[in-house]
Scaffold this active site. Structure first.
Site, short mmCIF file in Angstrom:
data_model
loop_
_atom_site.label_atom_id
_atom_site.label_comp_id
_atom_site.label_asym_id
_atom_site.label_seq_id
_atom_site.Cartn_x
_atom_site.Cartn_y
_atom_site.Cartn_z
N SER A 148 24.65 27.37 -30.68
CA SER A 148 24.42 26.32 -29.67
C SER A 148 25.06 25.05 -30.19
O SER A 148 25.21 24.87 -31.41
CB SER A 148 22.92 26.08 -29.49
N TYR A 158 15.02 24.08 -33.69
CA TYR A 158 15.95 24.90 -32.91
C TYR A 158 17.38 24.70 -33.40
O TYR A 158 18.12 25.66 -33.63
CB TYR A 158 15.84 24.52 -31.42
N1 NAD Z 1 20.88 28.29 -21.69
C1 NAD Z 1 21.51 27.38 -22.45
O1 NAD Z 1 21.86 26.28 -22.01
C2 NAD Z 1 21.87 27.68 -23.88
C3 NAD Z 1 22.67 26.79 -24.59
C4 NAD Z 1 23.01 27.09 -25.90
C5 NAD Z 1 22.57 28.28 -26.46
N2 NAD Z 1 21.78 29.13 -25.75
C6 NAD Z 1 21.36 30.39 -26.38
O2 NAD Z 1 21.79 31.47 -25.56
C7 NAD Z 1 20.89 32.56 -25.67
C8 NAD Z 1 20.42 33.01 -24.30
O3 NAD Z 1 19.91 31.89 -23.60
P1 NAD Z 1 19.34 32.04 -22.11
O4 NAD Z 1 19.29 30.68 -21.54
O5 NAD Z 1 20.05 33.12 -21.38
O6 NAD Z 1 17.83 32.52 -22.45
P2 NAD Z 1 16.69 33.09 -21.48
O7 NAD Z 1 15.39 32.54 -22.00
O8 NAD Z 1 17.03 32.88 -20.06
O9 NAD Z 1 16.73 34.66 -21.80
C9 NAD Z 1 16.44 35.12 -23.08
C10 NAD Z 1 16.20 36.63 -23.03
O10 NAD Z 1 15.89 37.05 -24.36
C11 NAD Z 1 14.74 37.88 -24.35
N3 NAD Z 1 14.07 37.77 -25.63
C12 NAD Z 1 13.34 36.72 -26.12
N4 NAD Z 1 12.86 37.03 -27.33
C13 NAD Z 1 13.32 38.27 -27.64
C14 NAD Z 1 13.16 39.14 -28.74
N5 NAD Z 1 12.40 38.78 -29.78
N6 NAD Z 1 13.78 40.34 -28.72
C15 NAD Z 1 14.52 40.71 -27.66
N7 NAD Z 1 14.68 39.96 -26.56
C16 NAD Z 1 14.08 38.75 -26.56
C17 NAD Z 1 13.90 37.35 -23.19
O11 NAD Z 1 12.96 38.34 -22.74
C18 NAD Z 1 14.99 37.05 -22.17
O12 NAD Z 1 15.31 38.20 -21.41
C19 NAD Z 1 19.78 32.07 -26.60
O13 NAD Z 1 20.07 32.49 -27.92
C20 NAD Z 1 19.86 30.56 -26.50
O14 NAD Z 1 19.34 29.91 -27.64
C21 NAD Z 1 21.43 28.87 -24.47
#
Ligand code: NAD
Length: 254
Positions: A148, A158
């Protein structure tokens, strides 16, 4: 001449693939000919995503998998090998990212801090080590970690977990290189996706887009999907150990 799809006959293991980024990756990889495994703790949402992909003619299954649980990860990878014959590409996408994890270290309870690092950091180790033998047996592979832009500021638990993801990307790229496995990461910026903006003050989002980014809009799913597919494909065959910011130029100086 028949045009081959980019990921034909490849098997992609996607953690946290039930919703959000993970679901978008699953859709994009299957559209390019891959079979996908949705490995998620939310098995109902994972199954719904896999069923929707199958309804479109794709090869997709959902497996229950908590990435922080080494044994569960081994079982999910074994199930993948049984169903599709092996793993070629691993997307380490599952991550905890609620506002709670942006609280100061002195405020966030240790149990939550441990859970954060268990999922965001150790989870990547568990999945990568579990997929390695199959990738190696198939002649190599690609791993893509989701860091991120917060991993460049590292002012919160985080952010520090996502800084660790950048470090892991270098360490695992080095460790897995003898097996012809490339390991890269992307660092998304401010994304206009489902859960990303939840709880963020509107003025903060506006200031970010207007004053800090060089491209003045929210990030789109396509922005990260396209980068991910590039880094996992043959066109990126000379790239490993890199974290690529997908963040509209913010922050350029770090
Ligand atoms: N959305 C953003 O703006 C953003 C920005 C930078 C980085 N990220 C990173 O991208 C990734 C995905 O983000 P997102 O927004 O799609 O998240 P989200 O919360 O929409 O989805 C996350 C998914 O991961 C699953 N999950 C959570 N814990 C888990 C575990 N222990 N084992 C297996 N599955 C698990 C959840 O059930 C869910 O389906 C994350 O690593 C997040 O930190 C997101």
């Amino acid at each position: 001449m028949v045009q081959r799809m980019r990921f034909e006959n490849k098997v992609v293991f996607i953690t946290g693939g039930a919703i959000g980024f993970g679901r978008a990756f699953a859709k994009a990889f299957t559209a390019e000919g891959a079979a996908v495994v949705i490995a998620d703790i939310d098995v109902d949402a994972g199954e719904a995503t896999a069923a929707a992909l199958r309804a479109d003619g794709a090869r997709a299954i959902a497996v229950r998998c908590d990435v922080s649980d080494e044994v569960a990860v081994e079982a999910a990878v074994a199930r993948t090998v049984e169903e599709f014959g092996g793993v070629d590409i691993l997307i380490n996408n599952a991550g905890l990212h609620l506002l709670k994890y942006n609280q100061p270290f002195g405020v966030l309870p240790r149990a939550d801090l441990r859970a954060l690092f268990d999922v965001n950091v150790i989870g990547i180790v568990n999945c990568t080590i579990a997929c390695r033998p199959s990738m190696s047996a198939r002649g190599g592979g690609a791993v893509l970690n989701i860091s991120s832009i917060a991993g460049y500021m590292s002012t919160s638990p985080y952010g520090v977990s996502k800084l660790a993801v950048r470090g892991l990307t270098i360490a695992l790229a080095t460790e897995l290189a003898p097996d012809r496995i490339r390991v890269n990461a992307i660092a998304p910026g401010l994304m206009g996706t489902e859960n990303a903006l939840d709880g963020l003050p509107e003025e903060m989002v506006r200031d970010f887009i207007e004053n800090r980014q060089l491209v003045h809009r929210l990030g789109l799913m396509d922005d990260i999907v396209n980068t991910t597919l590039f880094l996992c494909g043959g066109q990126a065959g000379f790239i490993t150990g890199e974290t690529l910011k997908v963040a509209a130029g913010y922050p350029l100086s770090i």
